[in-house]
Design an enzyme around this catalytic site. Structure first.
Site, PDB file in Angstrom:
ATOM      1  N   PRO A 107       0.818  -1.220   0.000  1.00  0.00           N
ATOM      2  CA  PRO A 107       0.000   0.000   0.000  1.00  0.00           C
ATOM      3  C   PRO A 107       0.847   1.264   0.000  1.00  0.00           C
ATOM      4  O   PRO A 107       1.901   1.301   0.621  1.00  0.00           O
ATOM      5  CB  PRO A 107      -0.781  -0.098   1.316  1.00  0.00           C
ATOM      6  CG  PRO A 107      -0.757  -1.526   1.686  1.00  0.00           C
ATOM      7  CD  PRO A 107       0.494  -2.101   1.117  1.00  0.00           C
ATOM      8  N   GLY A 109       2.428   4.537   1.006  1.00  0.00           N
ATOM      9  CA  GLY A 109       2.640   5.124   2.321  1.00  0.00           C
ATOM     10  C   GLY A 109       3.010   4.090   3.371  1.00  0.00           C
ATOM     11  O   GLY A 109       3.229   4.395   4.524  1.00  0.00           O
ATOM     12  N   CYS A 110       3.086   2.822   2.973  1.00  0.00           N
ATOM     13  CA  CYS A 110       3.414   1.733   3.881  1.00  0.00           C
ATOM     14  C   CYS A 110       4.915   1.480   3.763  1.00  0.00           C
ATOM     15  O   CYS A 110       5.429   1.288   2.671  1.00  0.00           O
ATOM     16  CB  CYS A 110       2.637   0.502   3.424  1.00  0.00           C
ATOM     17  SG  CYS A 110       2.674  -0.864   4.543  1.00  0.00           S
ATOM     18  N   VAL A 111       5.645   1.522   4.908  1.00  0.00           N
ATOM     19  CA  VAL A 111       7.104   1.351   4.791  1.00  0.00           C
ATOM     20  C   VAL A 111       7.576  -0.071   5.065  1.00  0.00           C
ATOM     21  O   VAL A 111       6.968  -0.785   5.786  1.00  0.00           O
ATOM     22  CB  VAL A 111       7.883   2.311   5.725  1.00  0.00           C
ATOM     23  CG1 VAL A 111       8.763   3.227   4.878  1.00  0.00           C
ATOM     24  CG2 VAL A 111       6.957   3.136   6.582  1.00  0.00           C
TER      25      VAL A 111
END
Lengths: 111, 123, 98
Positions: A107, A109-111
């Site tokens: 997703p 913005g998912c790190v």
């Protein structure tokens, strides 16, 4: 770049194990990736995976966890639209882990 | 969390979708910014209004069609979308040609809205 | 509010777009936009008109680089890099008309 071999076929993945070509995906690949993540796929797991696939088909993104949780609640009911339920199914995060099994990118913005 | 400070963030989109990377970059930053519970608004000016045009088909140019993602903004609680009327008029478009519900503003109202912002991100 | 322009108004509509939407405040012309602030260019009348609503600045090093440092149109204020920074700091917000 890396590769996984499922049912005699080779599929390209990135370093973190996400499928490179979204069109490669099938149920066998999902089961294979799930196994590498120590997840036994149940109907409840498939419900989330299918939901993610449909969401991606419609909006061309893998939803952020907060968005996924809310959207699942709307479609499948409040007892499923909460982090406890979703993290119960996917301990490493319904965004990260479920998207990987669903053959979607991580997703945004998912790190 | 202590008293959260909510600031007004405006994303100003002025480029058509596929000729440059600005439109897609802006959209990705918006999706990330949405996580921080700020007061986010999106503005579409000049060729930026083409980003919202219905019926985009990108198969022929082998590029990802990201236009459906604008319809997911609601899920991300990004609900303030503004389009300038003069930009639509100059391109033979109206709000009916756009794939999401927007608020159409005249140039002066748009300028005033811009003045109110704490942070303006330009694309 | 500060508006930054970096395209020549003779080949690009960016400055005109800004003048259509922005309500007032300050405009800084940099890079190829500095041609807008030179005497006798075709956009000068529109810039003069805009100066009723805006204070207009131009970045001197960009004028000099283009050989037009001695041709600043009347009413426009030249600034150096330090002045550029002051403008961004002294305004509440800033839009770059890319």
């Amino acid at each position: 770049m890396a590769n996984i071999e499922v049912a005699g076929n080779n599929y390209e993945t990135d370093e973190e194990g996400y499928l490179v070509n979204l069109t490669d995906w099938n149920a066998d690949i999902a089961n294979y990736i799930a196994k590498t993540e120590n997840i036994d796929m149940t109907d409840q797991h498939w419900e989330v995976i299918n939901f993610l696939r449909e969401y991606f088909e419609e909006y061309q993104i893998a939803p952020a966890v907060r968005v996924l949780t809310k959207a699942i609640g709307k479609k499948l009911g409040a007892e499923k639209g909460n982090s406890e339920y979703l993290y119960g199914l996917f301990p490493y995060g319904p965004g990260k882990q479920a998207c990987k099994i669903a053959g979607l990118p991580k997703p945004t913005g998912c790190v | 969390m202590s008293e959260a400070i909510v600031k007004k963030f405006m994303f100003v989109n002025r480029k058509a979708p596929y000729g440059t990377i600005y439109a897609l970059e802006s959209l990705e930053v918006v999706l990330i910014a949405a996580t921080f519970d700020q007061d986010v608004s999106l503005v579409f000016l000049d060729d930026g209004v083409f980003q919202l045009k219905k019926g985009q088909q990108t198969k022929g140019i082998e590029t990802k069609n990201f236009s459906p993602t604008y319809r997911a903004l609601e899920d991300y609680d990004v609900e303030k979308l503004y389009v300038e009327k003069e930009s639509l008029d100059a391109r033979g478009l109206s709000a009916d040609d756009l794939l999401v519900d927007v608020t159409v503003l005249g140039s002066a109202e748009m300028g005033a809205l811009m003045d109110e912002q704490d942070v303006v991100l330009s694309f | 509010m500060l508006h930054i322009i970096n395209k020549s108004p003779l080949v690009n509509s960016t400055l005109a777009d800004c003048l259509r939407v922005a309500t007032g405040g300050e405009i800084l012309l940099i890079e190829d936009a500095v041609y807008a602030a030179t005497k006798g260019n075709a956009f000068e009348p529109k810039l003069n008109d805009a100066m009723k609503r805006f204070k207009v600045y131009v970045l001197q090093p960009d004028l000099d680089a283009r050989g037009v440092g001695d041709r600043i149109a009347a009413g426009v204020t030249a600034v150096d890099y330090g002045g550029f920074v002051d403008l961004t700091v002294n305004n509440k917000n800033c839009q770059s008309w890319l």
